[in-house]
Structures are given as C-alpha cells and as structure tokens.
Write an enzyme that holds these catalytic residues in place. Sequence first.
Site, PDB file in Angstrom:
ATOM      1  N   SER A 149      -7.636   8.962   7.679  1.00 57.09           N
ATOM      2  CA  SER A 149      -5.435   9.520   7.679  1.00 57.09           C
ATOM      3  C   SER A 149      -5.324   9.286   9.181  1.00 57.09           C
ATOM      4  O   SER A 149      -5.671   8.191  10.459  1.00 57.09           O
ATOM      5  CB  SER A 149      -5.226  11.085   6.916  1.00 57.09           C
ATOM      6  N   ASP A 316      -1.454   4.523  -2.571  1.00 55.89           N
ATOM      7  CA  ASP A 316      -1.019   5.690  -0.211  1.00 55.89           C
ATOM      8  C   ASP A 316       0.223   4.754  -0.535  1.00 55.89           C
ATOM      9  O   ASP A 316       0.604   3.279  -0.341  1.00 55.89           O
ATOM     10  CB  ASP A 316      -1.956   5.064   0.067  1.00 55.89           C
ATOM     11  N   HIS A 349      -2.019   8.833  -1.162  1.00 57.71           N
ATOM     12  CA  HIS A 349      -2.706   8.902   0.172  1.00 57.71           C
ATOM     13  C   HIS A 349      -3.751   9.843   0.350  1.00 57.71           C
ATOM     14  O   HIS A 349      -4.730   9.837   0.692  1.00 57.71           O
ATOM     15  CB  HIS A 349      -1.703   9.195   0.774  1.00 57.71           C
TER      16      HIS A 349
END
Lengths: 370, 370
Positions: A149, A316, A349
């Site tokens: 991330s 995501d 995500h």
Amino acid sequence: MAEFIPPATRFFNLPSPFAMRRGGSLTGARLAYETWGTLSPARDNAILIHTGLSPSAHAASREANPEPGWWEAMIGPGKAIDTRRWFVICANPLGSCKGSTGPASTNPASGETYRLDFPDLALEDIAASTGALVQALGIERLAALIGCSLGGMSSLAYLQQFPGAVGSYINISGATHALPFSIAIRSLQREAIRLDPAWDQGRYTEESYPESGMRMARKLGVVTYRSALEWDGRFGRVRLDPDRREDDPFGLEFEVESYLEGHARRFIRQYDPNCYLYLSRAMDWFDLSESAGGDAIAALATLRVPRARVLGVTTDILFPSSQQEEIAEGLRRGGSQAECLAFPSPQGHDAFLVDFARFSPAVAEFLAGA
Amino acid sequence: MAEFIPPATRFFNLPSPFAMRRGGSLTGARLAYETWGTLSPARDNAILIHTGLSPSAHAASREANPEPGWWEAMIGPGKAIDTRRWFVICANPLGSCKGSTGPASTNPASGETYRLDFPDLALEDIAASTGALVQALGIERLAALIGCSLGGMSSLAYLQQFPGAVGSYINISGATHALPFSIAIRSLQREAIRLDPAWDQGRYTEESYPESGMRMARKLGVVTYRSALEWDGRFGRVRLDPDRREDDPFGLEFEVESYLEGHARRFIRQYDPNCYLYLSRAMDWFDLSESAGGDAIAALATLRVPRARVLGVTTDILFPSSQQEEIAEGLRRGGSQAECLAFPSPQGHDAFLVDFARFSPAVAEFLAGA
C-alpha cells in the site's frame, strides 16, 4: 501527545540534520524498527518491509515482544518470509506516531510537540530514512524489498533513490501515483479530521482528542479498504439484535454499521490525528512519474531491480489492479524480470492482510528464487 | 426551517390523516408536483416519474417556470419523454423539503417544525402518496412509470401497492434493496451530519445550519455517484492554479478536491439536513423482498407490469448492474416482458443525469412501444 510504541522496539538515529524533500530538515530524528532472523556474514540475506499508513514496526512476534504483529501470518520460521533464511527489517514510517519521528514527536528546537510545525512529509523521505537505516545496519544491497500500500509507493521511491541496491522486489497493492478517486477519499478523511472542532488546527490534547473526525476518517477508510462483494456475502442486510441497538433514531441498525463502528473504536486514540494527516497527504502527493515528465512507464523503466513480482487484487478500488499491471510493465521495460499477479480476493485493498491463502504462496515462491 | 420550492409548483393535499407504513400518520400533508403535456380524454397517456433523493418536482421547464429542470434533456416536445404525446407527472418525494411535506414542514399538531418528530419515513409512503396523486388526477392506469435511483426503489413499491396500474415500467439505476456497501456509505453521510455540533439533534436554525456535516455528506455522495474511471480521465492529478489555493496546509490542492467542494457548496443550504437523514435512512430500510420472505426474485415475480426496461451502468458502485439484472429477471419470472440494459457509461450512478447519448434513445425507444 502520546506516541504508541510497541514494547522492545529498537531505535535508529537518523543522520542529523535530516533534509526533507519538500524543504526543511529534522534534527535528532529517529526511526523505530524491529528485525527478525540473523544477518548472514556476507550481509546478503536482508529483506526490508515498508508498511502501509498505520502499522507499527511490529510486523511479527519476537522473543522480546511475543504479541502477534500486523503481518504475523507472513513472517516467521517456515512462513512465506522465512526468518530461518532471511534477516527481516521493518520500520515504522517517518511521520508516523509509533516510535518514528513525526508530528506527534517533540520538536527539539522548541521543546514542544511538532504538530503542524513538522515539515512537509513526502514518501521519498520515508525511503531516504529506511535507506539510511539499512546502510547503518551494514547492508549494501537488500536481497529483497517488500512494500504494501503506502509502503509500495515508498518502495518505488526507494528503488529510485538507491539504484542497484535491491535484488528482488515485491510490490503489494501499491501504485506509482494516486488516482483522483483515491485522492478524493483521502481528502474527505482529512477534511473529517479538520472539521472536528477538537482538532483545533492540530492543537488538540489527550483530553480534547478529535474523536469524531478520526472515527469518520477511519470508517471511510475501512469502506474503501474492503469490497462491496465481500460485504454482501458477509453482512447482507442483517440487523443488530435489539439489545445491541442504541436508543437513537439514526443510530446503528445494520451489522455493517456496527462493523465499521468497531473498526473505528479500535483505531481512534491509537493513532495521532496530525500524523494521519501528514501521511495521508504524502500518499496523494507521491508521483513516481514526476522524474520522467509525467510518464509513469518511463519512470519505472529507469528503476534497476533484476526481479520483481507485483501483487494486487481485482476488487481493490483504491489501488486498482490496472495500477499493478502498470508497475510490472514499466519495470519490464527497464529490463526487470517482472510479473503482475492480480488475485480475485474478495477483500479489496486489505486482502494482503487477510487473504494469506493467496498472498503467502505468491510471496514464498518468489522469495525462494531470490 | 426554509423549504426550497421552485416557482409555480402545484400542490396536492394528501388524504388526511395519511397513515405511514412504519407507524404514525400525517395530518394535512401535501405533495408538490408539476405536470407537462396534456392528459388525453381517455386518460391513458400519463407517465409518472419518481425522482432520486434530492430533486424537486421541477424535472423540466414549463411555461410557468422556464428554468431548466433536473431532467431537462429528457422531457419536452420531441425529447425521449415526448410531452406532445405524454402527460408527464413528477412529484417531490414525501419527506423532502422542496414543497412536499417532510421533517422541515410545520407539524399542524404543534405549530412547530416537525424535525425529528416527523414519523419514520419508508419509500412505501412515497409510493402511496404518488398513487393518491395519480388517482386524484383521474388516472386509473399509468401508461408508464419511471423511477431513478431512490425513485426506482419507490417505483417498485408502487408496482407492489397498485397491481395492474402500470402499463410500462422503466427502472433506472435502482434496486430491490440496498447492499451493505451502499448502506455503509449512507450511514457515514448521516453520521457526518449528526456529528456536526450544529445539527443539535435536528434543532438547527437557518443561522446554525450544520454546514460541515452537509458538506461532508454531499462530497461523499458525489464520490460514490460518479466513477473512478471518469475522474481519472477528467481530473487526473491536475493541481489548482496557485491563485485558487487557500493558505491552509491541508486545503484544496487537486482539481478533484475543488470539484467536490463546488458540488458541496451548491448543495448545502439548498437542502434540509433532517429531510436528508429521513430519505437516506428510508433507502437503507427499503427491501422489496420482505414481502416474499427475503427472496427478491420471488417478490419481483409478484409484480404485474406487462413491459419493463431496466437501465443501469456498469460503473455504478452504489446500485451495481447485478442489481439491475436481478430486477429484470424477477419481472420476467412474473410474466413481464422485461429486459436489462447495462451501459458502459463512465459516469457511474449519476449517468442517467449526464449520459443522454445512451439514456435518451433507450427511454425513447421503449416508450415508443408503449
């Protein structure tokens, strides 16, 4: 303000002054970090992990801190990141509040908490700081670099700053830049904090912590970290039992609302709001392509890393899998042996924190070839 | 509180008392509505339109109010909903603040604004109220019923309440029930309003209007009404010109943030916060399947409408196209000649307000066969 430092965290004093990319510098700044496994005599078995926005350096349990870490399922003897083979380093990002220097730390120049006097933070600063840590540990070249991330973005900055310093690279649910949808979501999260009267331009105290703003920011985060698909299967339209309902006409009614509230309660007062603002904005600012006139593929093609695996998930909505494909394509353009795997994980995500059935083998297999 | 009533709006007094589905009743309540075209002597050319959450009854310009309406491109002589052929009716939903009775109206029992004393609102109440209006206009059977978003849900309730009273049905970006992702988003919007100290349990005044909460709610709405795809093409990472930037370290910087701010500014103080809360919650509550033990397809199969066209877009994250397919499938199961068209419009849920190149022909062609 309180910082939230796991027990037995180690500290690395950054070179002082530590120049910041967007101007200004830090004096006497430090990184909180932890390590697992043993550095080989040739110092060629080190793996650096860049975390997402909120985790501490405590990625996995250690003897000195047996509490499970945020990536406990991935790191340890016999696990995907096998600490019998690898020397694993994880640092709390610069700008955070879990031991590394950030807006919640004391400004040595004034003796007061930095708050909004902390200099502008860029993800390139995070990369520069972990690069200094790696160097201080006597490691010239990382066997592998892993970023998740925000940490995926910081890792791209690392590859850019330290050419040839990484043997194998794993990017997980990262991107070369934030899309406007993601910027919009993060902008709303920051606005929610700033609109909370208790935020008071960053001058809150323990007693006046901006709980409402942080609650809203966290809930909005969780909504976008997961996926509609997962929630439909998990919550559907199930209502809370009447004894869990508040006497409030607009209070929690559906299980999904209670789930968000639970996430928010576990987060607020465990994270410093100003640090959140700084790191969130740094994600919006990051754009690897700036080094190549706005051409992300061209910027990626300048990165020198022999092998790379880019992992993401198709559900995501913050870092869509098209952004993962882009990273792999750009790295290949630069001569890297890079591939992209986009998993159909339903968890969005956050899948890398949950869907170990897919992520563990993908990481283990790639590291086996490192 | 102020209501926001377009000029030359007509009013229909609902039967009094008007019983509400979830309990309580309204005394002296009314609907604001407008009409276009001429009702045929046989009263067989009427089309009723159910709006989304926020629009007024002013769907298109009329002689009495030449201002463009919220669906100006769709309604008028020679347009998809051709007012030379059709007698078109649009009402502001019950519970709203644009002329129809809602939480911002005066409670005749107390002489005070209803605020949170307004009875619980269900979308079935909206359907019951427009059904009463249609009956009062002397129309036994609608040639067509059209519902968009919240209005699509209200229209399903209408079909359920008035069997055989609709000849052709167009459902646009609606659903039989809200998914947990959509509930989560709306729950956050309501929480943002309720967290604004100015909301004060619904007791705000013109002077103390909860601007921050409404700003946040509207921005979050706009984020989910559009699509990431559209925004990437439209805004990318374009920054505001320096002269449009505020002197605020976390202020607006990207075009997408300014776009959201503009939308919010046009909305706040033009909509009553308590009305917003009531209508938003009614959407979460609505579930057509409750009449069939939770089986949406079975519930749809009980609806009696000879022809139906279900329109949606593939980029809609609030009412995904799988929910459109479900409506068409269920209606077919009940013997309706129903089809679903899922357009690849980039504009997300709001496409029906923007992508007339796709929606106009789809509506016109279907109505031509009515």
